[in-house]
Design a protein around this motif. Structure first.
Motif, mmCIF file in Angstrom:
data_model
loop_
_atom_site.group_PDB
_atom_site.id
_atom_site.type_symbol
_atom_site.label_atom_id
_atom_site.label_comp_id
_atom_site.label_asym_id
_atom_site.label_seq_id
_atom_site.Cartn_x
_atom_site.Cartn_y
_atom_site.Cartn_z
ATOM 1 N N LEU A 1 0.819 -1.206 0.000
ATOM 2 C CA LEU A 1 0.000 0.000 0.000
ATOM 3 C C LEU A 1 0.858 1.263 0.000
ATOM 4 O O LEU A 1 0.524 2.246 -0.667
ATOM 5 C CB LEU A 1 -0.979 -0.036 1.171
ATOM 6 C CG LEU A 1 -2.050 -1.106 0.952
ATOM 7 C CD1 LEU A 1 -2.711 -1.496 2.248
ATOM 8 C CD2 LEU A 1 -3.063 -0.647 -0.071
ATOM 9 N N ASP A 2 1.970 1.237 0.713
ATOM 10 C CA ASP A 2 2.888 2.373 0.663
ATOM 11 C C ASP A 2 3.449 2.544 -0.749
ATOM 12 O O ASP A 2 3.591 3.663 -1.244
ATOM 13 C CB ASP A 2 4.034 2.195 1.663
ATOM 14 C CG ASP A 2 3.607 2.446 3.100
ATOM 15 O OD1 ASP A 2 2.516 3.001 3.330
ATOM 16 O OD2 ASP A 2 4.385 2.063 4.004
ATOM 17 N N ASP A 3 3.742 1.424 -1.412
ATOM 18 C CA ASP A 3 4.236 1.475 -2.785
ATOM 19 C C ASP A 3 3.185 2.075 -3.720
ATOM 20 O O ASP A 3 3.493 2.925 -4.547
ATOM 21 C CB ASP A 3 4.630 0.069 -3.254
ATOM 22 C CG ASP A 3 5.210 0.074 -4.654
ATOM 23 O OD1 ASP A 3 6.397 0.431 -4.795
ATOM 24 O OD2 ASP A 3 4.467 -0.268 -5.602
ATOM 25 N N ALA A 4 1.932 1.634 -3.565
ATOM 26 C CA ALA A 4 0.850 2.165 -4.401
ATOM 27 C C ALA A 4 0.700 3.670 -4.190
ATOM 28 O O ALA A 4 0.553 4.428 -5.153
ATOM 29 C CB ALA A 4 -0.460 1.448 -4.092
ATOM 30 N N ARG A 5 0.748 4.094 -2.936
ATOM 31 C CA ARG A 5 0.618 5.530 -2.644
ATOM 32 C C ARG A 5 1.772 6.304 -3.277
ATOM 33 O O ARG A 5 1.565 7.347 -3.908
ATOM 34 C CB ARG A 5 0.576 5.767 -1.144
ATOM 35 C CG ARG A 5 0.563 7.257 -0.813
ATOM 36 C CD ARG A 5 0.358 7.516 0.647
ATOM 37 N NE ARG A 5 -1.079 7.451 0.904
ATOM 38 C CZ ARG A 5 -1.620 6.985 2.012
ATOM 39 N NH1 ARG A 5 -0.865 6.527 2.975
ATOM 40 N NH2 ARG A 5 -2.931 6.967 2.160
ATOM 41 N N ALA A 6 2.986 5.813 -3.124
ATOM 42 C CA ALA A 6 4.164 6.502 -3.660
ATOM 43 C C ALA A 6 4.105 6.629 -5.177
ATOM 44 O O ALA A 6 4.620 7.598 -5.742
ATOM 45 C CB ALA A 6 5.430 5.767 -3.236
ATOM 46 N N HIS B 1 -7.021 -0.053 8.931
ATOM 47 C CA HIS B 1 -6.049 1.005 8.650
ATOM 48 C C HIS B 1 -6.652 2.072 7.734
ATOM 49 O O HIS B 1 -6.324 2.148 6.543
ATOM 50 C CB HIS B 1 -4.773 0.409 8.039
ATOM 51 C CG HIS B 1 -4.060 -0.486 8.987
ATOM 52 N ND1 HIS B 1 -4.364 -1.816 9.129
ATOM 53 C CD2 HIS B 1 -3.081 -0.223 9.886
ATOM 54 C CE1 HIS B 1 -3.590 -2.335 10.063
ATOM 55 N NE2 HIS B 1 -2.813 -1.394 10.538
ATOM 56 N N PRO B 2 -7.537 2.892 8.284
ATOM 57 C CA PRO B 2 -8.229 3.896 7.459
ATOM 58 C C PRO B 2 -7.300 4.955 6.867
ATOM 59 O O PRO B 2 -7.718 5.694 5.976
ATOM 60 C CB PRO B 2 -9.234 4.524 8.438
ATOM 61 C CG PRO B 2 -8.664 4.261 9.791
ATOM 62 C CD PRO B 2 -7.936 2.955 9.686
ATOM 63 N N GLU B 3 -6.060 5.006 7.301
ATOM 64 C CA GLU B 3 -5.136 5.995 6.747
ATOM 65 C C GLU B 3 -4.839 5.743 5.270
ATOM 66 O O GLU B 3 -4.272 6.603 4.587
ATOM 67 C CB GLU B 3 -3.828 6.042 7.554
ATOM 68 C CG GLU B 3 -2.992 4.779 7.525
ATOM 69 C CD GLU B 3 -3.319 3.763 8.633
ATOM 70 O OE1 GLU B 3 -2.433 2.956 8.947
ATOM 71 O OE2 GLU B 3 -4.445 3.781 9.162
ATOM 72 N N TYR B 4 -5.238 4.587 4.753
ATOM 73 C CA TYR B 4 -5.036 4.281 3.326
ATOM 74 C C TYR B 4 -6.307 4.474 2.498
ATOM 75 O O TYR B 4 -6.298 4.233 1.306
ATOM 76 C CB TYR B 4 -4.528 2.846 3.167
ATOM 77 C CG TYR B 4 -3.123 2.667 3.671
ATOM 78 C CD1 TYR B 4 -2.028 3.013 2.875
ATOM 79 C CD2 TYR B 4 -2.879 2.180 4.938
ATOM 80 C CE1 TYR B 4 -0.735 2.870 3.349
ATOM 81 C CE2 TYR B 4 -1.583 2.031 5.420
ATOM 82 C CZ TYR B 4 -0.517 2.377 4.620
ATOM 83 O OH TYR B 4 0.762 2.238 5.084
ATOM 84 N N GLU B 5 -7.371 4.903 3.130
ATOM 85 C CA GLU B 5 -8.672 5.040 2.450
ATOM 86 C C GLU B 5 -8.595 5.917 1.201
ATOM 87 O O GLU B 5 -9.297 5.673 0.217
ATOM 88 C CB GLU B 5 -9.701 5.602 3.427
ATOM 89 C CG GLU B 5 -11.105 5.646 2.887
ATOM 90 C CD GLU B 5 -11.703 4.272 2.644
ATOM 91 O OE1 GLU B 5 -12.531 4.153 1.722
ATOM 92 O OE2 GLU B 5 -11.345 3.314 3.350
#
Length: 99
Positions: free
Chosen positions: A60-65, A84-88
């Protein structure tokens, strides 16, 4: 145990490794800026040691980046996202109700 997570695009998956040993992986399908995580698997010897969560956070960090939109088809990733709603903000909203 020291895990490293790396994208292995030729296999369409992210792999978690403990040294040279495969500890788990997340498979995906990538279409443009949309990435669908389809399956998470942890090798039995590594179950219960946080490998799945480490993989989930890494992918998910990779997708965000990379500015990607996530489609969580995999039940493990879907459940992890519920906690982990911080990835919503990077999740395709129409898939959030699908189980």
């Amino acid at each position: 145990m020291q895990l490293t997570v790396a994208d292995v695009p030729e296999r369409e998956r992210f792999e978690a490794r403990d040294g040279d040993e495969l500890a788990g992986f997340v498979t995906y399908q990538l279409t443009g800026a949309i990435i669908a995580y389809t399956h998470t698997e942890v090798i039995p010897e590594y179950e219960g040691k946080g490998v799945g969560s480490t993989l989930a956070r890494a992918v998910l960090d990779d997708a965000r980046a990379k500015g990607r939109t996530v489609v969580p088809i995999c039940p493990f990733i879907h459940g992890w996202l519920d906690k982990h709603p911080e990835y919503e903000d990077i999740v395709a909203r129409t898939t959030r109700k699908v189980r």
